[in-house]
Design a protein around this motif. Structure first.
Motif, PDB file in Angstrom:
ATOM      1  N   LEU A   1      -7.146   4.417  25.588  1.00  0.00           N
ATOM      2  CA  LEU A   1      -5.935   4.958  24.957  1.00  0.00           C
ATOM      3  C   LEU A   1      -5.254   3.888  24.091  1.00  0.00           C
ATOM      4  O   LEU A   1      -4.727   4.191  23.005  1.00  0.00           O
ATOM      5  CB  LEU A   1      -4.950   5.460  26.032  1.00  0.00           C
ATOM      6  N   GLN A   2      -5.269   2.664  24.624  1.00  0.00           N
ATOM      7  CA  GLN A   2      -4.655   1.581  23.849  1.00  0.00           C
ATOM      8  C   GLN A   2      -5.398   1.394  22.520  1.00  0.00           C
ATOM      9  O   GLN A   2      -4.754   1.188  21.471  1.00  0.00           O
ATOM     10  CB  GLN A   2      -4.675   0.278  24.672  1.00  0.00           C
ATOM     11  N   GLN A   3      -6.730   1.489  22.574  1.00  0.00           N
ATOM     12  CA  GLN A   3      -7.493   1.361  21.329  1.00  0.00           C
ATOM     13  C   GLN A   3      -7.188   2.508  20.384  1.00  0.00           C
ATOM     14  O   GLN A   3      -7.028   2.302  19.171  1.00  0.00           O
ATOM     15  CB  GLN A   3      -8.998   1.334  21.634  1.00  0.00           C
ATOM     16  N   GLN A   4      -7.103   3.712  20.998  1.00  0.00           N
ATOM     17  CA  GLN A   4      -6.784   4.867  20.131  1.00  0.00           C
ATOM     18  C   GLN A   4      -5.371   4.737  19.556  1.00  0.00           C
ATOM     19  O   GLN A   4      -5.126   5.066  18.399  1.00  0.00           O
ATOM     20  CB  GLN A   4      -6.939   6.179  20.923  1.00  0.00           C
ATOM     21  N   VAL A   5      -4.443   4.262  20.416  1.00  0.00           N
ATOM     22  CA  VAL A   5      -3.066   4.083  19.939  1.00  0.00           C
ATOM     23  C   VAL A   5      -3.056   3.020  18.840  1.00  0.00           C
ATOM     24  O   VAL A   5      -2.382   3.169  17.808  1.00  0.00           O
ATOM     25  CB  VAL A   5      -2.123   3.702  21.108  1.00  0.00           C
ATOM     26  N   ASP A   6      -3.807   1.954  19.049  1.00  0.00           N
ATOM     27  CA  ASP A   6      -3.857   0.904  18.026  1.00  0.00           C
ATOM     28  C   ASP A   6      -4.480   1.439  16.727  1.00  0.00           C
ATOM     29  O   ASP A   6      -3.989   1.133  15.628  1.00  0.00           O
ATOM     30  CB  ASP A   6      -4.670  -0.294  18.542  1.00  0.00           C
ATOM     31  N   ALA A   7      -5.539   2.252  16.907  1.00  0.00           N
ATOM     32  CA  ALA A   7      -6.184   2.813  15.717  1.00  0.00           C
ATOM     33  C   ALA A   7      -5.243   3.769  15.005  1.00  0.00           C
ATOM     34  O   ALA A   7      -5.133   3.756  13.754  1.00  0.00           O
ATOM     35  CB  ALA A   7      -7.471   3.518  16.114  1.00  0.00           C
ATOM     36  N   ILE A   8      -4.532   4.598  15.760  1.00  0.00           N
ATOM     37  CA  ILE A   8      -3.604   5.553  15.151  1.00  0.00           C
ATOM     38  C   ILE A   8      -2.438   4.789  14.521  1.00  0.00           C
ATOM     39  O   ILE A   8      -1.967   5.110  13.421  1.00  0.00           O
ATOM     40  CB  ILE A   8      -3.121   6.587  16.182  1.00  0.00           C
ATOM     41  N   ALA A   9      -1.984   3.761  15.236  1.00  0.00           N
ATOM     42  CA  ALA A   9      -0.870   2.970  14.692  1.00  0.00           C
ATOM     43  C   ALA A   9      -1.318   2.274  13.399  1.00  0.00           C
ATOM     44  O   ALA A   9      -0.550   2.174  12.427  1.00  0.00           O
ATOM     45  CB  ALA A   9      -0.403   1.954  15.736  1.00  0.00           C
ATOM     46  N   ALA A  10      -2.572   1.803  13.385  1.00  0.00           N
ATOM     47  CA  ALA A  10      -3.070   1.153  12.179  1.00  0.00           C
ATOM     48  C   ALA A  10      -3.193   2.166  11.049  1.00  0.00           C
ATOM     49  O   ALA A  10      -2.866   1.860   9.887  1.00  0.00           O
ATOM     50  CB  ALA A  10      -4.417   0.508  12.477  1.00  0.00           C
ATOM     51  N   GLN A  11      -3.613   3.355  11.360  1.00  0.00           N
ATOM     52  CA  GLN A  11      -3.722   4.382  10.315  1.00  0.00           C
ATOM     53  C   GLN A  11      -2.345   4.760   9.791  1.00  0.00           C
ATOM     54  O   GLN A  11      -2.156   4.947   8.585  1.00  0.00           O
ATOM     55  CB  GLN A  11      -4.418   5.639  10.878  1.00  0.00           C
ATOM     56  N   ILE A  12      -1.420   4.898  10.776  1.00  0.00           N
ATOM     57  CA  ILE A  12      -0.066   5.257  10.339  1.00  0.00           C
ATOM     58  C   ILE A  12       0.507   4.119   9.483  1.00  0.00           C
ATOM     59  O   ILE A  12       1.115   4.352   8.435  1.00  0.00           O
ATOM     60  CB  ILE A  12       0.831   5.553  11.562  1.00  0.00           C
ATOM     61  N   THR A  13       0.286   2.925   9.926  1.00  0.00           N
ATOM     62  CA  THR A  13       0.798   1.788   9.171  1.00  0.00           C
ATOM     63  C   THR A  13       0.105   1.740   7.789  1.00  0.00           C
ATOM     64  O   THR A  13       0.775   1.448   6.786  1.00  0.00           O
ATOM     65  CB  THR A  13       0.503   0.487   9.929  1.00  0.00           C
ATOM     66  N   GLN A  14      -1.120   1.993   7.757  1.00  0.00           N
ATOM     67  CA  GLN A  14      -1.834   1.963   6.499  1.00  0.00           C
ATOM     68  C   GLN A  14      -1.368   3.075   5.582  1.00  0.00           C
ATOM     69  O   GLN A  14      -1.206   2.878   4.379  1.00  0.00           O
ATOM     70  CB  GLN A  14      -3.327   2.117   6.795  1.00  0.00           C
ATOM     71  N   LYS A  15      -1.163   4.232   6.115  1.00  0.00           N
ATOM     72  CA  LYS A  15      -0.697   5.334   5.291  1.00  0.00           C
ATOM     73  C   LYS A  15       0.727   5.072   4.830  1.00  0.00           C
ATOM     74  O   LYS A  15       1.082   5.367   3.676  1.00  0.00           O
ATOM     75  CB  LYS A  15      -0.751   6.645   6.052  1.00  0.00           C
ATOM     76  N   LEU A  16       1.524   4.532   5.701  1.00  0.00           N
ATOM     77  CA  LEU A  16       2.908   4.264   5.308  1.00  0.00           C
ATOM     78  C   LEU A  16       2.923   3.107   4.280  1.00  0.00           C
ATOM     79  O   LEU A  16       3.693   3.146   3.315  1.00  0.00           O
ATOM     80  CB  LEU A  16       3.769   3.891   6.525  1.00  0.00           C
ATOM     81  N   LEU A  17       2.132   2.129   4.469  1.00  0.00           N
ATOM     82  CA  LEU A  17       2.094   1.030   3.551  1.00  0.00           C
ATOM     83  C   LEU A  17       1.323   1.405   2.288  1.00  0.00           C
ATOM     84  O   LEU A  17       1.653   0.961   1.197  1.00  0.00           O
ATOM     85  CB  LEU A  17       1.438  -0.187   4.200  1.00  0.00           C
ATOM     86  N   GLY A  18       0.377   2.220   2.424  1.00  0.00           N
ATOM     87  CA  GLY A  18      -0.421   2.648   1.279  1.00  0.00           C
ATOM     88  C   GLY A  18       0.344   3.618   0.437  1.00  0.00           C
ATOM     89  O   GLY A  18       0.236   3.675  -0.781  1.00  0.00           O
ATOM     90  N   SER A  19       1.192   4.378   0.939  1.00  0.00           N
ATOM     91  CA  SER A  19       1.949   5.315   0.156  1.00  0.00           C
ATOM     92  C   SER A  19       3.143   4.619  -0.470  1.00  0.00           C
ATOM     93  O   SER A  19       3.622   5.036  -1.531  1.00  0.00           O
ATOM     94  CB  SER A  19       2.376   6.524   0.992  1.00  0.00           C
ATOM     95  N   THR A  20       3.627   3.600   0.013  1.00  0.00           N
ATOM     96  CA  THR A  20       4.711   2.872  -0.586  1.00  0.00           C
ATOM     97  C   THR A  20       4.187   1.907  -1.643  1.00  0.00           C
ATOM     98  O   THR A  20       4.941   1.487  -2.488  1.00  0.00           O
ATOM     99  CB  THR A  20       5.483   2.048   0.458  1.00  0.00           C
ATOM    100  N   ARG A  21       3.054   1.599  -1.772  1.00  0.00           N
ATOM    101  CA  ARG A  21       2.542   0.714  -2.776  1.00  0.00           C
ATOM    102  C   ARG A  21       2.114   1.414  -3.947  1.00  0.00           C
ATOM    103  O   ARG A  21       2.061   2.084  -4.677  1.00  0.00           O
ATOM    104  CB  ARG A  21       1.330  -0.021  -2.341  1.00  0.00           C
TER     105      ARG A  21
END
Length: 157
Positions: free
Chosen positions: A137-157
């Motif tokens: 779950l931690q890996q999935q949470v990390d993966a989801i958090a990374a995706q969310i972070t990437q999408k949030l950072l990718g959409s702001t750039r």
């Protein structure tokens, strides 16, 4: 006839009421002879038979008393044997109950130990699965958090 009456009157006047001539010893001898004959023919067999019956009764009574004494002795002996057998049986029952209780407690201890081991093994396995699930779950949470972070950072750039 007249002469006979006179003769009888003369004889009657001589002796009076009791005449102790030769007839008294003769009657005494006859009486003793009669007693001896009666004793030999009747009284002796009857006495012998009565003595025999008395002896038979005495011996039978003595034998009956002996048998009664033996019966009383045997009764006492059997009663003591029965009481001893009862005590032995009670002791055997108590020993068997104690052995059964000991065996039951030993088997119960073994079963409880096995149960404890199985519970511990199950708890360890559950803990391992929990840790594995948490790490996954931690890996999935990390993966989801990374995706969310990437999408949030990718959409702001």
């Amino acid at each position: 006839m007249l002469s006979q009456t006179l003769l009888a009157a003369e004889v009657a006047e001589k002796g009076g009421l009791f005449d102790f001539d030769a007839t008294l010893p003769l009657i005494a001898i006859q009486f003793l002879l009669l007693v001896a004959v009666l004793n030999a023919l009747f009284y002796e067999p009857v006495t012998r038979t009565m003595d025999g019956r008395s002896d038979y009764i005495r011996t039978t009574q003595a034998e009956a008393q002996d048998r009664l004494d033996k019966v009383v002795a045997l009764t006492r002996q059997y009663e003591t044997e029965i009481s001893q057998a009862r005590l032995k049986a009670q002791q055997l029952i108590a020993e068997a109950e104690a052995a059964a209780a000991r065996i039951r407690s030993e088997k119960l201890a073994v079963v409880q130990a096995e149960l404890q081991e199985k519970l511990e093994a199950a708890r360890v396995r559950v803990e391992e699965e929990k840790q594995a699930a948490l790490s996954q779950l931690q890996q999935q949470v990390d993966a989801i958090a990374a995706q969310i972070t990437q999408k949030l950072l990718g959409s702001t750039r």
